[in-house]
Design a protein around this motif. Sequence first.
Motif, PDB file in Angstrom:
ATOM      1  N   SER A   1      -4.790   0.283   8.017  1.00  0.00           N
ATOM      2  CA  SER A   1      -5.009   1.734   8.096  1.00  0.00           C
ATOM      3  C   SER A   1      -3.699   2.422   8.452  1.00  0.00           C
ATOM      4  O   SER A   1      -2.859   1.860   9.150  1.00  0.00           O
ATOM      5  CB  SER A   1      -6.082   2.073   9.137  1.00  0.00           C
ATOM      6  N   ALA A   2      -3.533   3.629   7.946  1.00  0.00           N
ATOM      7  CA  ALA A   2      -2.344   4.444   8.217  1.00  0.00           C
ATOM      8  C   ALA A   2      -2.831   5.823   8.659  1.00  0.00           C
ATOM      9  O   ALA A   2      -3.437   6.544   7.876  1.00  0.00           O
ATOM     10  CB  ALA A   2      -1.474   4.543   6.972  1.00  0.00           C
ATOM     11  N   ILE A   3      -2.583   6.164   9.912  1.00  0.00           N
ATOM     12  CA  ILE A   3      -3.104   7.404  10.486  1.00  0.00           C
ATOM     13  C   ILE A   3      -1.950   8.259  10.991  1.00  0.00           C
ATOM     14  O   ILE A   3      -1.128   7.805  11.796  1.00  0.00           O
ATOM     15  CB  ILE A   3      -4.085   7.111  11.643  1.00  0.00           C
TER      16      ILE A   3
ATOM     17  N   PHE B   1       0.841  -1.204   0.000  1.00  0.00           N
ATOM     18  CA  PHE B   1       0.000   0.000   0.000  1.00  0.00           C
ATOM     19  C   PHE B   1       0.873   1.249   0.000  1.00  0.00           C
ATOM     20  O   PHE B   1       2.031   1.218   0.386  1.00  0.00           O
ATOM     21  CB  PHE B   1      -0.969   0.008   1.179  1.00  0.00           C
ATOM     22  N   ILE B   2       0.267   2.340  -0.434  1.00  0.00           N
ATOM     23  CA  ILE B   2       0.929   3.645  -0.461  1.00  0.00           C
ATOM     24  C   ILE B   2       0.320   4.504   0.630  1.00  0.00           C
ATOM     25  O   ILE B   2      -0.900   4.584   0.753  1.00  0.00           O
ATOM     26  CB  ILE B   2       0.747   4.324  -1.832  1.00  0.00           C
ATOM     27  N   ILE B   3       1.170   5.148   1.419  1.00  0.00           N
ATOM     28  CA  ILE B   3       0.679   6.073   2.445  1.00  0.00           C
ATOM     29  C   ILE B   3       0.270   7.366   1.744  1.00  0.00           C
ATOM     30  O   ILE B   3       1.104   8.054   1.160  1.00  0.00           O
ATOM     31  CB  ILE B   3       1.749   6.343   3.513  1.00  0.00           C
ATOM     32  N   ALA B   4      -1.007   7.660   1.789  1.00  0.00           N
ATOM     33  CA  ALA B   4      -1.526   8.858   1.124  1.00  0.00           C
ATOM     34  C   ALA B   4      -1.292  10.081   2.010  1.00  0.00           C
ATOM     35  O   ALA B   4      -1.529  10.046   3.219  1.00  0.00           O
ATOM     36  CB  ALA B   4      -3.020   8.702   0.851  1.00  0.00           C
ATOM     37  N   SER B   5      -0.793  11.150   1.412  1.00  0.00           N
ATOM     38  CA  SER B   5      -0.578  12.397   2.142  1.00  0.00           C
ATOM     39  C   SER B   5      -0.582  13.564   1.163  1.00  0.00           C
ATOM     40  O   SER B   5      -0.547  13.368  -0.052  1.00  0.00           O
ATOM     41  CB  SER B   5       0.738  12.359   2.921  1.00  0.00           C
ATOM     42  N   LYS B   6      -0.612  14.777   1.720  1.00  0.00           N
ATOM     43  CA  LYS B   6      -0.666  15.972   0.874  1.00  0.00           C
ATOM     44  C   LYS B   6       0.646  16.245   0.162  1.00  0.00           C
ATOM     45  O   LYS B   6       0.684  16.962  -0.818  1.00  0.00           O
ATOM     46  CB  LYS B   6      -1.061  17.192   1.711  1.00  0.00           C
ATOM     47  N   GLN B   7       1.732  15.695   0.680  1.00  0.00           N
ATOM     48  CA  GLN B   7       3.037  15.882   0.045  1.00  0.00           C
ATOM     49  C   GLN B   7       3.823  14.580   0.135  1.00  0.00           C
ATOM     50  O   GLN B   7       3.486  13.699   0.919  1.00  0.00           O
ATOM     51  CB  GLN B   7       3.812  17.009   0.723  1.00  0.00           C
ATOM     52  N   VAL B   8       4.845  14.454  -0.681  1.00  0.00           N
ATOM     53  CA  VAL B   8       5.666  13.235  -0.661  1.00  0.00           C
ATOM     54  C   VAL B   8       6.590  13.282   0.551  1.00  0.00           C
ATOM     55  O   VAL B   8       7.430  14.173   0.671  1.00  0.00           O
ATOM     56  CB  VAL B   8       6.489  13.102  -1.962  1.00  0.00           C
TER      57      VAL B   8
ATOM     58  N   THR C   1       8.559   9.330   8.780  1.00  0.00           N
ATOM     59  CA  THR C   1       8.869   9.848   7.453  1.00  0.00           C
ATOM     60  C   THR C   1       9.562  11.194   7.564  1.00  0.00           C
ATOM     61  O   THR C   1       9.739  11.730   8.660  1.00  0.00           O
ATOM     62  CB  THR C   1       7.581  10.008   6.608  1.00  0.00           C
ATOM     63  N   SER C   2       9.907  11.761   6.427  1.00  0.00           N
ATOM     64  CA  SER C   2      10.590  13.048   6.414  1.00  0.00           C
ATOM     65  C   SER C   2       9.692  14.188   6.865  1.00  0.00           C
ATOM     66  O   SER C   2      10.188  15.256   7.208  1.00  0.00           O
ATOM     67  CB  SER C   2      11.119  13.336   5.001  1.00  0.00           C
ATOM     68  N   GLY C   3       8.375  13.973   6.908  1.00  0.00           N
ATOM     69  CA  GLY C   3       7.478  15.061   7.294  1.00  0.00           C
ATOM     70  C   GLY C   3       6.365  14.701   8.242  1.00  0.00           C
ATOM     71  O   GLY C   3       5.584  15.558   8.633  1.00  0.00           O
ATOM     72  N   ALA C   4       6.256  13.438   8.649  1.00  0.00           N
ATOM     73  CA  ALA C   4       5.162  13.034   9.537  1.00  0.00           C
ATOM     74  C   ALA C   4       5.500  11.721  10.228  1.00  0.00           C
ATOM     75  O   ALA C   4       6.396  10.997   9.812  1.00  0.00           O
ATOM     76  CB  ALA C   4       3.859  12.894   8.749  1.00  0.00           C
ATOM     77  N   GLU C   5       4.746  11.427  11.279  1.00  0.00           N
ATOM     78  CA  GLU C   5       4.845  10.170  12.002  1.00  0.00           C
ATOM     79  C   GLU C   5       3.494   9.465  11.845  1.00  0.00           C
ATOM     80  O   GLU C   5       2.460  10.040  12.184  1.00  0.00           O
ATOM     81  CB  GLU C   5       5.166  10.409  13.475  1.00  0.00           C
ATOM     82  N   ILE C   6       3.504   8.243  11.348  1.00  0.00           N
ATOM     83  CA  ILE C   6       2.280   7.561  10.949  1.00  0.00           C
ATOM     84  C   ILE C   6       2.195   6.216  11.656  1.00  0.00           C
ATOM     85  O   ILE C   6       3.171   5.452  11.688  1.00  0.00           O
ATOM     86  CB  ILE C   6       2.258   7.365   9.417  1.00  0.00           C
TER      87      ILE C   6
END
Length: 197
Positions: free
Chosen positions: A103-105, A59-66, A82-87
């Motif tokens: 699920s990825a939150i 699966f791909i973690i969907a987000s507003k930016q890469v 990640t470089s911009g968030a913790e999921i």
Amino acid sequence: IGYNPFAESNNPSVVGYFQQRMVFAASKANPQTVWMSRTGDFHNFAYSEPSKDDDGVEFIIASKQVNQIRHLVSLRSLLALTSGAEIAISGGADSGVTKDNISAIEQSYFGSSDVTPAVYANTAMYVQARGGKLSTLAYNYVSDGFQPQDVSVLSSHLLRGYTVRDQAFTLAPNGILWMARNDGMLLGFTFLPDQQV
């Protein structure tokens, strides 16, 4: 159905384990993709038609930016730093991760540096992406999620203007996180959350 997700030089850069699955993430072409092996069969990413609960998962973690996945930490959930968030990645309440219930939150939006996180009990300790801060992620039952906390706030002068090159945690005689700074200085961060230290 046999499947090799890493053909054509699509090699992942991050590896971990979660719920009896080997987990890979972040190839050069797919920086937000996670691949999980079949349950208990670490080198098998095959899937079935119709699907079964122990099939490989992709699966791909969907987000507003890469945000490239930099680390995978297995706690109550699988944490993708990640470089911009913790999921937090998890499955159903009554079962493990499957293709149908994953699920990825997002838990916070600080981002993680390239320094490998340390783990103590149920807490992940990581250096934030922009450097200069040491944060923790620990599960909080009240909010039913992982709460971030800047634990270097009282000694921020030791990290401000520097970068951490590496870190390692020692359990005995006390819980100390050792951090090597870019100027060669070795910092010792005492971490005893049960004693609020």
